[in-house]
Design a protein around this motif. Structure first.
Motif, PDB file in Angstrom:
ATOM      1  N   TRP A  75     -11.349   1.633  -5.789  1.00 47.01           N
ATOM      2  CA  TRP A  75     -10.441   0.987  -6.739  1.00 47.01           C
ATOM      3  C   TRP A  75     -10.527   1.679  -8.089  1.00 47.01           C
ATOM      4  O   TRP A  75      -9.513   1.962  -8.725  1.00 47.01           O
ATOM      5  CB  TRP A  75     -10.791  -0.498  -6.835  1.00 47.01           C
ATOM      6  N   LEU A  82     -10.435  -2.953   0.997  1.00 48.93           N
ATOM      7  CA  LEU A  82      -9.831  -4.241   0.653  1.00 48.93           C
ATOM      8  C   LEU A  82      -9.639  -5.109   1.888  1.00 48.93           C
ATOM      9  O   LEU A  82      -9.771  -6.330   1.815  1.00 48.93           O
ATOM     10  CB  LEU A  82      -8.514  -4.034  -0.089  1.00 48.93           C
ATOM     11  N   THR A  83      -9.368  -4.491   3.018  1.00 48.81           N
ATOM     12  CA  THR A  83      -9.277  -5.234   4.275  1.00 48.81           C
ATOM     13  C   THR A  83     -10.639  -5.837   4.618  1.00 48.81           C
ATOM     14  O   THR A  83     -10.734  -7.009   5.018  1.00 48.81           O
ATOM     15  CB  THR A  83      -8.775  -4.329   5.414  1.00 48.81           C
ATOM     16  N   LEU A 104      -6.486   6.262  -1.618  1.00 47.36           N
ATOM     17  CA  LEU A 104      -5.724   5.034  -1.384  1.00 47.36           C
ATOM     18  C   LEU A 104      -5.959   4.484   0.021  1.00 47.36           C
ATOM     19  O   LEU A 104      -5.996   3.265   0.213  1.00 47.36           O
ATOM     20  CB  LEU A 104      -4.242   5.276  -1.654  1.00 47.36           C
ATOM     21  N   ASP A 105      -6.148   5.364   1.003  1.00 48.95           N
ATOM     22  CA  ASP A 105      -6.475   4.912   2.358  1.00 48.95           C
ATOM     23  C   ASP A 105      -7.841   4.215   2.382  1.00 48.95           C
ATOM     24  O   ASP A 105      -8.003   3.174   3.011  1.00 48.95           O
ATOM     25  CB  ASP A 105      -6.479   6.083   3.343  1.00 48.95           C
ATOM     26  N   SER A 139      -7.528   0.826   0.753  1.00 51.01           N
ATOM     27  CA  SER A 139      -6.900  -0.118   1.677  1.00 51.01           C
ATOM     28  C   SER A 139      -7.903  -0.630   2.714  1.00 51.01           C
ATOM     29  O   SER A 139      -7.975  -1.831   2.988  1.00 51.01           O
ATOM     30  CB  SER A 139      -5.713   0.551   2.372  1.00 51.01           C
ATOM     31  N   MET A 161       0.830  -1.178   0.000  1.00 48.25           N
ATOM     32  CA  MET A 161       0.000   0.000   0.000  1.00 48.25           C
ATOM     33  C   MET A 161       0.876   1.242   0.000  1.00 48.25           C
ATOM     34  O   MET A 161       0.598   2.180  -0.724  1.00 48.25           O
ATOM     35  CB  MET A 161      -0.918  -0.062   1.226  1.00 48.25           C
ATOM     36  N   LYS A 162       1.909   1.241   0.837  1.00 44.13           N
ATOM     37  CA  LYS A 162       2.787   2.400   0.886  1.00 44.13           C
ATOM     38  C   LYS A 162       3.493   2.604  -0.450  1.00 44.13           C
ATOM     39  O   LYS A 162       3.722   3.723  -0.872  1.00 44.13           O
ATOM     40  CB  LYS A 162       3.805   2.255   2.013  1.00 44.13           C
ATOM     41  N   ARG A 187     -11.270  -8.729   2.261  1.00 43.74           N
ATOM     42  CA  ARG A 187     -10.507  -9.919   2.662  1.00 43.74           C
ATOM     43  C   ARG A 187     -11.204 -10.639   3.825  1.00 43.74           C
ATOM     44  O   ARG A 187     -11.349 -11.855   3.813  1.00 43.74           O
ATOM     45  CB  ARG A 187      -9.085  -9.530   3.052  1.00 43.74           C
TER      46      ARG A 187
END
Length: 159
Positions: free
Chosen positions: A81, A48-49, A41-42, A45, A1-2, A52
């Protein structure tokens, strides 16, 4: 991610052939990165967590509520996304970091992987071609002709 964040910020800071200097252009590029790219992007992330976690629950208990939760999490992750697509230019393109996103999923190859015997691990998935994994492959696995038919496929632990 970073790494994606660094690429996005590098893209925003270096996309112009004119030097930014220390003036308004650099300030604008920095603010654009801080106010648009980083929050997008945060959020991606975080979504996506959640996706998952929902997929892990689907793997543990293949029932209709867990399938619907995974589908909802996929839909929620799709928004940031697609918004992050806007960051795929300049150095990200030059370094071919966005090329894999443009390849269509080969559904037959996804099914071959599901039917295969290779242990499913992070290393094994990393080694797969872009047309056998990723967001679109997950879409294919989560959204079948109908929920009952899709859920019936989840008796196979590899799926």
């Amino acid at each position: 991610m970073k790494f994606l964040l660094l690429i996005a910020l590098a893209t925003l800071n270096t996309c112009s052939p004119v030097p930014l200097g220390d003036g308004d252009r650099r300030i604008t590029a920095r603010e654009l990165g801080a106010e648009v790219a980083v929050p997008t992007l945060d959020e991606l992330s975080a979504r996506l967590t959640e996706l998952r976690t929902a997929c892990e629950q689907l793997a543990l208990k293949a029932n209709l509520p867990s399938l619907q939760d995974a589908q909802a999490a996929w839909r929620a992750a799709r928004v940031p996304w697609k918004q992050a697509d806007a960051f795929g230019f300049g150095p990200a393109t030059d370094l071919r970091l966005t090329a894999a996103m443009d390849q269509p999923v080969d559904f037959a190859k996804v099914e071959d992987e599901v039917a295969g015997t290779t242990e499913i691990s992070e290393d094994a998935v990393t080694a797969l071609g872009a047309n056998r994994k990723g967001f679109h492959a997950l879409e294919y696995l989560l959204f079948g002709p109908n929920d009952a038919a899709t859920l019936a496929l989840y008796v196979d632990p590899r799926r």
